[in-house]
Design a protein around this motif. Structure first.
Motif, PDB file in Angstrom:
ATOM      1  N   SER A  43     -10.533 -58.947 -52.852  1.00  0.00           N
ATOM      2  CA  SER A  43     -11.178 -58.212 -51.757  1.00  0.00           C
ATOM      3  C   SER A  43     -10.393 -58.372 -50.464  1.00  0.00           C
ATOM      4  O   SER A  43     -10.205 -57.410 -49.708  1.00  0.00           O
ATOM      5  N   ALA A  44      -9.914 -59.590 -50.206  1.00  0.00           N
ATOM      6  CA  ALA A  44      -9.087 -59.815 -49.023  1.00  0.00           C
ATOM      7  C   ALA A  44      -7.798 -59.008 -49.117  1.00  0.00           C
ATOM      8  O   ALA A  44      -7.327 -58.445 -48.123  1.00  0.00           O
ATOM      9  N   ALA A  45      -7.226 -58.931 -50.318  1.00  0.00           N
ATOM     10  CA  ALA A  45      -6.010 -58.145 -50.516  1.00  0.00           C
ATOM     11  C   ALA A  45      -6.268 -56.665 -50.258  1.00  0.00           C
ATOM     12  O   ALA A  45      -5.425 -55.965 -49.688  1.00  0.00           O
ATOM     13  N   VAL A  46      -7.435 -56.180 -50.667  1.00  0.00           N
ATOM     14  CA  VAL A  46      -7.811 -54.786 -50.404  1.00  0.00           C
ATOM     15  C   VAL A  46      -7.899 -54.540 -48.903  1.00  0.00           C
ATOM     16  O   VAL A  46      -7.440 -53.520 -48.383  1.00  0.00           O
ATOM     17  N   GLY A  47      -8.507 -55.490 -48.189  1.00  0.00           N
ATOM     18  CA  GLY A  47      -8.624 -55.343 -46.743  1.00  0.00           C
ATOM     19  C   GLY A  47      -7.279 -55.323 -46.048  1.00  0.00           C
ATOM     20  O   GLY A  47      -7.039 -54.509 -45.149  1.00  0.00           O
ATOM     21  N   VAL A  48      -6.393 -56.216 -46.467  1.00  0.00           N
ATOM     22  CA  VAL A  48      -5.039 -56.241 -45.896  1.00  0.00           C
ATOM     23  C   VAL A  48      -4.329 -54.915 -46.171  1.00  0.00           C
ATOM     24  O   VAL A  48      -3.666 -54.353 -45.293  1.00  0.00           O
ATOM     25  N   ALA A  49      -4.479 -54.401 -47.402  1.00  0.00           N
ATOM     26  CA  ALA A  49      -3.852 -53.123 -47.756  1.00  0.00           C
ATOM     27  C   ALA A  49      -4.405 -51.986 -46.908  1.00  0.00           C
ATOM     28  O   ALA A  49      -3.670 -51.085 -46.494  1.00  0.00           O
ATOM     29  N   ALA A  50      -5.707 -52.023 -46.629  1.00  0.00           N
ATOM     30  CA  ALA A  50      -6.308 -50.989 -45.787  1.00  0.00           C
ATOM     31  C   ALA A  50      -5.725 -51.042 -44.379  1.00  0.00           C
ATOM     32  O   ALA A  50      -5.441 -50.000 -43.766  1.00  0.00           O
ATOM     33  N   GLY A  51      -5.534 -52.246 -43.859  1.00  0.00           N
ATOM     34  CA  GLY A  51      -4.907 -52.394 -42.549  1.00  0.00           C
ATOM     35  C   GLY A  51      -3.481 -51.884 -42.543  1.00  0.00           C
ATOM     36  O   GLY A  51      -3.040 -51.205 -41.604  1.00  0.00           O
ATOM     37  N   MET A  52      -2.741 -52.200 -43.615  1.00  0.00           N
ATOM     38  CA  MET A  52      -1.360 -51.725 -43.733  1.00  0.00           C
ATOM     39  C   MET A  52      -1.310 -50.201 -43.781  1.00  0.00           C
ATOM     40  O   MET A  52      -0.428 -49.574 -43.175  1.00  0.00           O
ATOM     41  N   ALA A  53      -2.255 -49.606 -44.504  1.00  0.00           N
ATOM     42  CA  ALA A  53      -2.295 -48.145 -44.599  1.00  0.00           C
ATOM     43  C   ALA A  53      -2.555 -47.521 -43.235  1.00  0.00           C
ATOM     44  O   ALA A  53      -1.945 -46.511 -42.865  1.00  0.00           O
ATOM     45  N   ALA A  54      -3.460 -48.129 -42.471  1.00  0.00           N
ATOM     46  CA  ALA A  54      -3.746 -47.620 -41.126  1.00  0.00           C
ATOM     47  C   ALA A  54      -2.517 -47.716 -40.235  1.00  0.00           C
ATOM     48  O   ALA A  54      -2.199 -46.786 -39.480  1.00  0.00           O
ATOM     49  N   HIS A  55      -1.793 -48.827 -40.329  1.00  0.00           N
ATOM     50  CA  HIS A  55      -0.566 -48.989 -39.545  1.00  0.00           C
ATOM     51  C   HIS A  55       0.475 -47.941 -39.941  1.00  0.00           C
ATOM     52  O   HIS A  55       1.209 -47.431 -39.087  1.00  0.00           O
ATOM     53  N   ALA A  56       0.538 -47.641 -41.235  1.00  0.00           N
ATOM     54  CA  ALA A  56       1.501 -46.643 -41.703  1.00  0.00           C
ATOM     55  C   ALA A  56       1.191 -45.267 -41.114  1.00  0.00           C
ATOM     56  O   ALA A  56       2.095 -44.534 -40.699  1.00  0.00           O
ATOM     57  N   VAL A  57      -0.088 -44.918 -41.084  1.00  0.00           N
ATOM     58  CA  VAL A  57      -0.492 -43.626 -40.507  1.00  0.00           C
ATOM     59  C   VAL A  57      -0.180 -43.585 -39.019  1.00  0.00           C
ATOM     60  O   VAL A  57       0.350 -42.588 -38.495  1.00  0.00           O
ATOM     61  N   LEU A  58      -0.490 -44.671 -38.309  1.00  0.00           N
ATOM     62  CA  LEU A  58      -0.209 -44.733 -36.876  1.00  0.00           C
ATOM     63  C   LEU A  58       1.285 -44.631 -36.611  1.00  0.00           C
ATOM     64  O   LEU A  58       1.720 -43.951 -35.676  1.00  0.00           O
ATOM     65  N   CYS A  59       2.067 -45.299 -37.446  1.00  0.00           N
ATOM     66  CA  CYS A  59       3.519 -45.246 -37.292  1.00  0.00           C
ATOM     67  C   CYS A  59       4.029 -43.829 -37.521  1.00  0.00           C
ATOM     68  O   CYS A  59       4.877 -43.333 -36.777  1.00  0.00           O
ATOM     69  N   ALA A  60       3.485 -43.174 -38.546  1.00  0.00           N
ATOM     70  CA  ALA A  60       3.953 -41.838 -38.890  1.00  0.00           C
ATOM     71  C   ALA A  60       3.710 -40.834 -37.767  1.00  0.00           C
ATOM     72  O   ALA A  60       4.500 -39.916 -37.553  1.00  0.00           O
ATOM     73  N   PHE A  61       2.638 -41.016 -37.048  1.00  0.00           N
ATOM     74  CA  PHE A  61       2.300 -40.054 -36.003  1.00  0.00           C
ATOM     75  C   PHE A  61       2.607 -40.568 -34.595  1.00  0.00           C
ATOM     76  O   PHE A  61       2.131 -40.026 -33.605  1.00  0.00           O
ATOM     77  N   GLY A  62       3.390 -41.640 -34.530  1.00  0.00           N
ATOM     78  CA  GLY A  62       3.920 -42.076 -33.250  1.00  0.00           C
ATOM     79  C   GLY A  62       3.037 -42.953 -32.403  1.00  0.00           C
ATOM     80  O   GLY A  62       3.449 -43.403 -31.328  1.00  0.00           O
ATOM     81  N   VAL A  63       1.818 -43.250 -32.869  1.00  0.00           N
ATOM     82  CA  VAL A  63       0.921 -44.054 -32.047  1.00  0.00           C
ATOM     83  C   VAL A  63       1.436 -45.481 -31.908  1.00  0.00           C
ATOM     84  O   VAL A  63       1.406 -46.072 -30.827  1.00  0.00           O
ATOM     85  N   SER A  64       1.927 -46.038 -33.024  1.00  0.00           N
ATOM     86  CA  SER A  64       2.425 -47.404 -32.977  1.00  0.00           C
ATOM     87  C   SER A  64       3.604 -47.531 -32.021  1.00  0.00           C
ATOM     88  O   SER A  64       3.749 -48.528 -31.310  1.00  0.00           O
ATOM     89  N   LEU A  65       4.475 -46.519 -32.012  1.00  0.00           N
ATOM     90  CA  LEU A  65       5.612 -46.550 -31.106  1.00  0.00           C
ATOM     91  C   LEU A  65       5.146 -46.555 -29.655  1.00  0.00           C
ATOM     92  O   LEU A  65       5.685 -47.277 -28.813  1.00  0.00           O
ATOM     93  N   LEU A  66       4.111 -45.781 -29.370  1.00  0.00           N
ATOM     94  CA  LEU A  66       3.565 -45.731 -28.014  1.00  0.00           C
ATOM     95  C   LEU A  66       2.986 -47.089 -27.615  1.00  0.00           C
ATOM     96  O   LEU A  66       3.256 -47.602 -26.529  1.00  0.00           O
ATOM     97  N   VAL A  67       2.196 -47.672 -28.528  1.00  0.00           N
ATOM     98  CA  VAL A  67       1.567 -48.955 -28.230  1.00  0.00           C
ATOM     99  C   VAL A  67       2.605 -50.049 -28.047  1.00  0.00           C
ATOM    100  O   VAL A  67       2.490 -50.905 -27.166  1.00  0.00           O
ATOM    101  N   SER A  68       3.654 -50.034 -28.874  1.00  0.00           N
ATOM    102  CA  SER A  68       4.654 -51.089 -28.821  1.00  0.00           C
ATOM    103  C   SER A  68       5.444 -51.088 -27.519  1.00  0.00           C
ATOM    104  O   SER A  68       6.088 -52.081 -27.176  1.00  0.00           O
ATOM    105  N   ARG A  69       5.421 -49.995 -26.779  1.00  0.00           N
ATOM    106  CA  ARG A  69       6.180 -49.901 -25.535  1.00  0.00           C
ATOM    107  C   ARG A  69       5.427 -50.490 -24.344  1.00  0.00           C
ATOM    108  O   ARG A  69       5.984 -50.617 -23.258  1.00  0.00           O
ATOM    109  N   TYR A  70       4.148 -50.809 -24.531  1.00  0.00           N
ATOM    110  CA  TYR A  70       3.347 -51.315 -23.424  1.00  0.00           C
ATOM    111  C   TYR A  70       2.898 -52.748 -23.729  1.00  0.00           C
ATOM    112  O   TYR A  70       1.983 -52.964 -24.537  1.00  0.00           O
ATOM    113  N   PRO A  71       3.519 -53.731 -23.090  1.00  0.00           N
ATOM    114  CA  PRO A  71       3.192 -55.144 -23.335  1.00  0.00           C
ATOM    115  C   PRO A  71       1.718 -55.476 -23.142  1.00  0.00           C
ATOM    116  O   PRO A  71       1.186 -56.352 -23.825  1.00  0.00           O
TER     117      PRO A  71
END
Length: 208
Positions: A43-71
């Motif tokens: 179950s913990a592994a499923v949760g981690v995978a869900a978080g990873m999937a969300a990060h992948a979507v954010l990365c794909a659409f540029g949100v992560s890049l935006l967030v990473s630029r602001y300390p």
């Protein structure tokens, strides 16, 4: 060259090394596998995978890049993740109940365990930076649109990561069976798992 070329083999190799190398997520899964049994670990592994999937979507659409630029935003993520890990550590150490590996209790808490694991993964700013720095290395200006390439690579990365974490969850869950009837060992395991949460909080706090 696109993700269907030889660079994809390089990505698979790099992703496997990253996912199967022990790190905070794997330690988190291991702690729940030991304290909650196989179902808890998976179950913990499923949760981690869900978080990873969300990060992948954010990365794909540029949100992560935006967030990473602001300390400031990164610091906010760090504080949230740090406080949550400390809260989990204190809660686990204060838990004096018998170890739960029974089917009934495991089923009751599977969703909650997965949800907690997802929150911990999402609140880790280093994961955001990792996705922004890692996935784009294996994309190309030709072939698929960039968001599609990043989503495809992210999906593969999630699958590999889940395979690694789920394996750890199952193995650590098997060990939990040895502690079910020993209250003294149960208490020690709870304390150990709580300490793991504090270690993860320190890792997040000091960026080690």
């Amino acid at each position: 060259m696109d993700i269907q070329s030889a660079s994809f083999a390089s990505f698979l190799t790099a992703a496997a090394i990253v996912c199967f190398t022990p790190g905070p997520d794997m330690l988190y899964v291991l702690s729940f596998g030991v304290s909650q049994g196989r179902r808890g670990g998976v179950s913990a592994a499923v949760g981690v995978a869900a978080g990873m999937a969300a990060h992948a979507v954010l990365c794909a659409f540029g949100v992560s890049l935006l967030v990473s630029r602001y300390p400031v935003l990164l610091s906010a993520f760090k504080v949230v993740g740090l406080c949550y890990l400390i809260h989990l550590g204190v809660s686990i150490i204060r838990d004096k109940s018998n170890m739960a590996v029974s089917v009934v209790r495991a089923r009751q808490h599977c969703g909650r365990i997965a949800y907690r694991a997802m929150l911990v993964n999402l609140a880790n700013p280093k994961v955001i930076v990792f996705y922004v720095a890692f996935l784009p290395q294996f994309t190309s200006s030709s072939g698929w649109p960039m968001p599609a390439q990043l989503l495809a690579l992210g999906a593969v990365f999630v699958v590999i990561g889940f395979a690694a974490d789920a394996s750890v969850g199952l193995l650590s869950g098997a060990l939990a069976q040895r502690f079910t009837r020993d209250k003294g060992l149960t208490r020690k395991v709870n304390i150990g798992c709580g300490i793991v949460m504090f270690i993860l909080a320190a890792v997040l706090a000091f960026d080690v």
